[in-house]
Design a protein around this motif. Structure first.
Motif, PDB file in Angstrom:
ATOM      1  N   ARG A   1       0.802  -1.223   0.000  1.00 23.91           N
ATOM      2  CA  ARG A   1       0.000   0.000   0.000  1.00 23.91           C
ATOM      3  C   ARG A   1       0.839   1.279   0.000  1.00 23.91           C
ATOM      4  O   ARG A   1       0.318   2.372   0.237  1.00 23.91           O
ATOM      5  N   MET A   2       2.136   1.154  -0.250  1.00 28.16           N
ATOM      6  CA  MET A   2       3.000   2.324  -0.352  1.00 28.16           C
ATOM      7  C   MET A   2       3.376   2.522  -1.813  1.00 28.16           C
ATOM      8  O   MET A   2       3.520   1.568  -2.574  1.00 28.16           O
ATOM      9  N   ARG A   3       3.507   3.794  -2.197  1.00 22.49           N
ATOM     10  CA  ARG A   3       3.870   4.137  -3.567  1.00 22.49           C
ATOM     11  C   ARG A   3       5.068   5.073  -3.514  1.00 22.49           C
ATOM     12  O   ARG A   3       5.099   5.987  -2.687  1.00 22.49           O
ATOM     13  N   GLY A   4       6.021   4.842  -4.391  1.00 22.84           N
ATOM     14  CA  GLY A   4       7.205   5.695  -4.351  1.00 22.84           C
ATOM     15  C   GLY A   4       8.093   5.495  -5.553  1.00 22.84           C
ATOM     16  O   GLY A   4       7.735   4.811  -6.520  1.00 22.84           O
ATOM     17  N   TRP A   5       9.269   6.127  -5.499  1.00 27.55           N
ATOM     18  CA  TRP A   5      10.241   6.062  -6.580  1.00 27.55           C
ATOM     19  C   TRP A   5      11.528   5.448  -6.045  1.00 27.55           C
ATOM     20  O   TRP A   5      12.039   5.867  -5.005  1.00 27.55           O
ATOM     21  N   LYS A   6      12.053   4.466  -6.768  1.00 28.93           N
ATOM     22  CA  LYS A   6      13.304   3.837  -6.373  1.00 28.93           C
ATOM     23  C   LYS A   6      14.468   4.797  -6.549  1.00 28.93           C
ATOM     24  O   LYS A   6      15.441   4.747  -5.796  1.00 28.93           O
ATOM     25  N   CYS A   7      14.345   5.711  -7.517  1.00 30.58           N
ATOM     26  CA  CYS A   7      15.449   6.614  -7.826  1.00 30.58           C
ATOM     27  C   CYS A   7      15.752   7.578  -6.682  1.00 30.58           C
ATOM     28  O   CYS A   7      16.907   7.958  -6.467  1.00 30.58           O
ATOM     29  N   CYS A   8      14.732   8.016  -5.943  1.00 27.73           N
ATOM     30  CA  CYS A   8      14.962   8.970  -4.855  1.00 27.73           C
ATOM     31  C   CYS A   8      14.507   8.433  -3.504  1.00 27.73           C
ATOM     32  O   CYS A   8      14.582   9.140  -2.496  1.00 27.73           O
ATOM     33  N   ASP A   9      14.004   7.171  -3.464  1.00 28.06           N
ATOM     34  CA  ASP A   9      13.640   6.501  -2.225  1.00 28.06           C
ATOM     35  C   ASP A   9      12.646   7.306  -1.402  1.00 28.06           C
ATOM     36  O   ASP A   9      12.813   7.482  -0.197  1.00 28.06           O
ATOM     37  N   VAL A  10      11.599   7.831  -2.067  1.00 23.29           N
ATOM     38  CA  VAL A  10      10.522   8.540  -1.382  1.00 23.29           C
ATOM     39  C   VAL A  10       9.248   7.732  -1.572  1.00 23.29           C
ATOM     40  O   VAL A  10       8.904   7.353  -2.698  1.00 23.29           O
ATOM     41  N   HIS A  11       8.519   7.461  -0.458  1.00 23.16           N
ATOM     42  CA  HIS A  11       7.323   6.622  -0.522  1.00 23.16           C
ATOM     43  C   HIS A  11       6.188   7.275   0.264  1.00 23.16           C
ATOM     44  O   HIS A  11       6.404   7.832   1.337  1.00 23.16           O
TER      45      HIS A  11
END
Length: 219
Positions: A185-195
């Protein structure tokens, strides 16, 4: 003579069968109500926040002691009102061109598909697929040249801006090289590690990389 305990609410006194005159029992004939930390006797509306003080509120009815436990009538609980969803005005619905999900290449339930659209194959690529034995002397068709003043939509994830090739440069675009990560249930970007938890928060995560605008999505 055996002593008995009165079972009326708010009394609990000890008595004997031979010593039980009318009016010696003081009790509550209706049960308590509990709401938002408040305790209240439904029969006399006496109330208190403190439970010990609530139990010490004297009964509002008098009668004889009894060993029979009172049967309290349950009040009917009104059925909860169902919230009616208000219709969304048509004017508030974003178009596919202005929808942030579509512009950033994500699937959008409002518009039925994602913004990424398959480009038609050129005649040269179709010919190569149909006949792989073209002679080496046949020159390949050059890439389509775009007018430097023609507006194009950047398909880099997190950008979605309209640009012209004449204004494009190595730091013109702010985007996420990705990939996006969806887990537990978390959404984020691997490139900047923000979820984050909500999708609307996810698409508003600030881009972490600069580069050229690209009309083709970054893989």
């Amino acid at each position: 003579m055996e002593k008995l305990q009165c079972q009326r609410i708010g009394c609990n006194a000890m008595f004997t069968v031979d010593d039980n005159p009318d009016g010696f029992c003081t009790y509550h004939d209706s049960g308590p109500l509990f709401h938002d930390g408040m305790k209240e006797w439904s029969c006399c509306k006496q109330r208190s926040h403190d439970f010990s003080l609530f139990l010490e509120i004297p009964g509002c009815k008098t009668g004889k002691h009894t060993t029979e436990k009172p049967v309290l009538a349950k009040k009917a609980t009104p059925a909860p009102r169902q919230a009616v969803a208000a219709p969304i005005p048509v004017s508030n619905l974003s178009s596919k061109d202005t929808c942030p999900r579509c512009r950033q290449g994500f699937f959008c339930s409002d518009h039925g598909s994602n913004a990424k659209e398959l480009k038609p194959k050129t005649d040269a690529s179709a010919c190569i697929e149909s006949d792989q034995r073209l002679p080496e002397s046949v020159p390949s068709q050059p890439k389509k040249i775009v007018d430097i003043n023609q507006p194009q939509l950047c398909k880099n994830k997190g950008c979605g801006k309209t640009f012209k090739e004449k204004d494009n440069h190595v730091e013109a675009c702010n985007y996420h090289p990705g990939p996006p990560v969806f887990h537990d249930r978390m959404r984020g970007w691997k490139c900047c590690d923000v979820h984050v938890k909500e999708f609307d928060e996810f698409i508003n995560i600030p881009p972490c990389t600069k580069g050229w605008h690209n009309a083709d999505p970054v893989s």
